[in-house]
Scaffold this motif. Structure first.
Motif, PDB file in Angstrom:
ATOM      1  N   TYR A  78       0.819  -1.213   0.000  1.00  0.00           N
ATOM      2  CA  TYR A  78       0.000   0.000   0.000  1.00  0.00           C
ATOM      3  C   TYR A  78       0.857   1.269   0.000  1.00  0.00           C
ATOM      4  N   PHE A  79       2.022   1.210   0.595  1.00  0.00           N
ATOM      5  CA  PHE A  79       2.904   2.378   0.625  1.00  0.00           C
ATOM      6  C   PHE A  79       3.625   2.567  -0.706  1.00  0.00           C
ATOM      7  N   SER A  80       4.225   1.507  -1.202  1.00  0.00           N
ATOM      8  CA  SER A  80       4.980   1.633  -2.454  1.00  0.00           C
ATOM      9  C   SER A  80       4.064   1.913  -3.639  1.00  0.00           C
ATOM     10  N   PHE A  81       2.779   1.593  -3.519  1.00  0.00           N
ATOM     11  CA  PHE A  81       1.841   1.922  -4.585  1.00  0.00           C
ATOM     12  C   PHE A  81       1.780   3.428  -4.786  1.00  0.00           C
ATOM     13  N   ASP A  82       1.679   4.181  -3.700  1.00  0.00           N
ATOM     14  CA  ASP A  82       1.659   5.645  -3.812  1.00  0.00           C
ATOM     15  C   ASP A  82       2.936   6.163  -4.443  1.00  0.00           C
ATOM     16  N   ASP A  83       4.077   5.656  -3.990  1.00  0.00           N
ATOM     17  CA  ASP A  83       5.358   6.118  -4.524  1.00  0.00           C
ATOM     18  C   ASP A  83       5.476   5.809  -6.015  1.00  0.00           C
ATOM     19  N   THR A  84       4.988   4.642  -6.427  1.00  0.00           N
ATOM     20  CA  THR A  84       5.075   4.248  -7.826  1.00  0.00           C
ATOM     21  C   THR A  84       4.185   5.115  -8.706  1.00  0.00           C
ATOM     22  N   MET A  85       3.059   5.557  -8.190  1.00  0.00           N
ATOM     23  CA  MET A  85       2.108   6.364  -8.953  1.00  0.00           C
ATOM     24  C   MET A  85       2.419   7.863  -8.890  1.00  0.00           C
ATOM     25  N   SER A  86       3.585   8.234  -8.360  1.00  0.00           N
ATOM     26  CA  SER A  86       3.883   9.647  -8.110  1.00  0.00           C
ATOM     27  C   SER A  86       3.834  10.502  -9.371  1.00  0.00           C
ATOM     28  N   TRP A  87       4.334   9.998 -10.478  1.00  0.00           N
ATOM     29  CA  TRP A  87       4.345  10.799 -11.706  1.00  0.00           C
ATOM     30  C   TRP A  87       2.931  11.057 -12.207  1.00  0.00           C
ATOM     31  N   LEU A  88       2.073  10.068 -12.089  1.00  0.00           N
ATOM     32  CA  LEU A  88       0.686  10.271 -12.495  1.00  0.00           C
ATOM     33  C   LEU A  88      -0.015  11.276 -11.583  1.00  0.00           C
ATOM     34  N   VAL A  89       0.311  11.247 -10.297  1.00  0.00           N
ATOM     35  CA  VAL A  89      -0.275  12.213  -9.370  1.00  0.00           C
ATOM     36  C   VAL A  89       0.173  13.629  -9.722  1.00  0.00           C
ATOM     37  N   ILE A  90       1.426  13.779 -10.096  1.00  0.00           N
ATOM     38  CA  ILE A  90       1.936  15.102 -10.481  1.00  0.00           C
ATOM     39  C   ILE A  90       1.164  15.645 -11.673  1.00  0.00           C
ATOM     40  N   PHE A  91       1.007  14.834 -12.699  1.00  0.00           N
ATOM     41  CA  PHE A  91       0.284  15.298 -13.886  1.00  0.00           C
ATOM     42  C   PHE A  91      -1.194  15.532 -13.582  1.00  0.00           C
ATOM     43  N   PHE A  92      -1.748  14.756 -12.672  1.00  0.00           N
ATOM     44  CA  PHE A  92      -3.145  14.942 -12.290  1.00  0.00           C
ATOM     45  C   PHE A  92      -3.345  16.312 -11.648  1.00  0.00           C
ATOM     46  N   VAL A  93      -2.531  16.651 -10.645  1.00  0.00           N
ATOM     47  CA  VAL A  93      -2.702  17.947  -9.980  1.00  0.00           C
ATOM     48  C   VAL A  93      -2.313  19.095 -10.904  1.00  0.00           C
ATOM     49  N   ALA A  94      -1.400  18.838 -11.850  1.00  0.00           N
ATOM     50  CA  ALA A  94      -1.017  19.888 -12.791  1.00  0.00           C
ATOM     51  C   ALA A  94      -2.168  20.283 -13.706  1.00  0.00           C
ATOM     52  N   ILE A  95      -3.063  19.358 -13.981  1.00  0.00           N
ATOM     53  CA  ILE A  95      -4.234  19.653 -14.803  1.00  0.00           C
ATOM     54  C   ILE A  95      -5.398  20.158 -13.954  1.00  0.00           C
ATOM     55  N   VAL A  96      -5.595  19.559 -12.790  1.00  0.00           N
ATOM     56  CA  VAL A  96      -6.782  19.856 -11.994  1.00  0.00           C
ATOM     57  C   VAL A  96      -6.650  21.171 -11.231  1.00  0.00           C
ATOM     58  N   ALA A  97      -5.490  21.435 -10.624  1.00  0.00           N
ATOM     59  CA  ALA A  97      -5.342  22.654  -9.810  1.00  0.00           C
ATOM     60  C   ALA A  97      -5.609  23.933 -10.611  1.00  0.00           C
ATOM     61  N   PRO A  98      -5.053  24.085 -11.830  1.00  0.00           N
ATOM     62  CA  PRO A  98      -5.414  25.277 -12.610  1.00  0.00           C
ATOM     63  C   PRO A  98      -6.899  25.342 -12.943  1.00  0.00           C
ATOM     64  N   GLU A  99      -7.512  24.189 -13.101  1.00  0.00           N
ATOM     65  CA  GLU A  99      -8.947  24.173 -13.380  1.00  0.00           C
ATOM     66  C   GLU A  99      -9.740  24.719 -12.196  1.00  0.00           C
TER      67      GLU A  99
END
Length: 287
Positions: A78-99
């Motif tokens: 459960y911990f390493s899952f978050d770390d592995t998905m970090s790049w997708l999380v970055i792109f997600f907030v990069a699109i959503v936060a400006p919205e």
């Protein structure tokens, strides 16, 4: 023709319903922000990227659960899952936060918002809560799928399900830390400009450009500098907090005895971003 004016009764009436106040406004902005994060209530184009990211993250969780069930091999906990998905999380907030914030700045509706019983604190709090919830759902729902896969395939009966649940709870806690940090940083960067493309690029730059700094500091001859290197990047900061809370130094980042420093920086960074956001929007509200 008479010059006398004429008053026409066109049926205007005073509003006599309940006055819901700031709490209702906060809830409405939060709900709208959470829906906007996943493109709900908007065009199909607005749904493509957030649901593409969510679909990839869910697919990884399903694959992990299937491999664990069939071959008894854990690709990610459960911990390493978050770390592995970090790049997708970055792109997600990069699109959503400006919205969530840049669109309001560009369209010039903020003075209208703040002319009502709405404070800058309420606006920032609702937007932050909406984005943090979206990031948590992005990570927490796949973790739930991983838990269900492990719970239904365990051979240890009720005790196995309970142990799996005890593993899930800290993983969810780690996802909350991810949500708080990424939401606060990305909203602060997005609030600087009303242009969504610039805001998205700035958010990605903040997360990606700090990573090489960690690499440089980690190869310095000073042991203290190596242990504190993770403080230079949000992603390594979270890894350091995880290492501290779990008492593990085998996560690719040696924090030495400085775990408390990582925890303090995490709290201070989130608080600083929110305070700067509040100052930013208090200035807008006073215009």
């Amino acid at each position: 023709m008479s010059d006398a004016g004429v008053i026409h009764d066109i049926g205007y009436q005073r509003y006599e319903g309940p006055r819901l106040g700031r709490a209702a406004v906060f809830g409405a902005i939060y709900q709208h922000g959470l829906r906007a994060a996943f493109g709900l209530g908007r065009s199909a184009k607005a749904k493509i990227f957030p649901w593409l990211v969510a679909g990839i993250v869910l697919l990884v969780a399903v694959i992990n659960a299937a491999v664990k069930a069939q071959a008894n091999v854990i690709l990610f906990d459960y911990f390493s899952f978050d770390d592995t998905m970090s790049w997708l999380v970055i792109f997600f907030v990069a699109i959503v936060a400006p919205e969530l914030v840049s669109r309001d700045m560009r369209s010039g509706v903020l003075p209208l918002y703040f002319s009502r019983p709405l404070r800058a604190f309420d606006y920032i709090g609702a937007k932050f809560a909406a984005l943090a919830t979206a990031v948590f759902l992005l990570l927490g729902v796949p973790q739930l799928i991983m838990f269900l896969g492990g719970a239904f395939t365990t051979k240890k009966g009720a005790s196995g399900v309970w142990n799996e649940f005890l593993d899930l709870l800290p993983g969810w806690g780690y996802s909350v830390l991810w949500a708080l940090l990424f939401a606060s940083i990305s909203l602060l960067v997005a609030s600087i400009t009303g242009k969504r493309a610039f805001a998205a690029g700035g958010i990605v730059a903040v997360f990606l450009m700090t990573a090489p700094v960690v690499g440089v500091l980690s190869i310095l001859p000073s042991t203290t500098a190596q242990h504190l290197a993770g403080l230079a990047s949000p992603m390594s900061l979270l890894t350091g907090v995880q290492s501290w809370l779990r008492g593990k130094n085998d996560l690719g980042l040696d924090i030495g005895e400085f775990g408390v420093i990582y925890g303090i920086e995490f709290f201070c960074l989130v608080a600083a971003c929110l305070l700067l956001l509040l100052a930013r929007y208090r200035k807008v509200a006073s215009l």
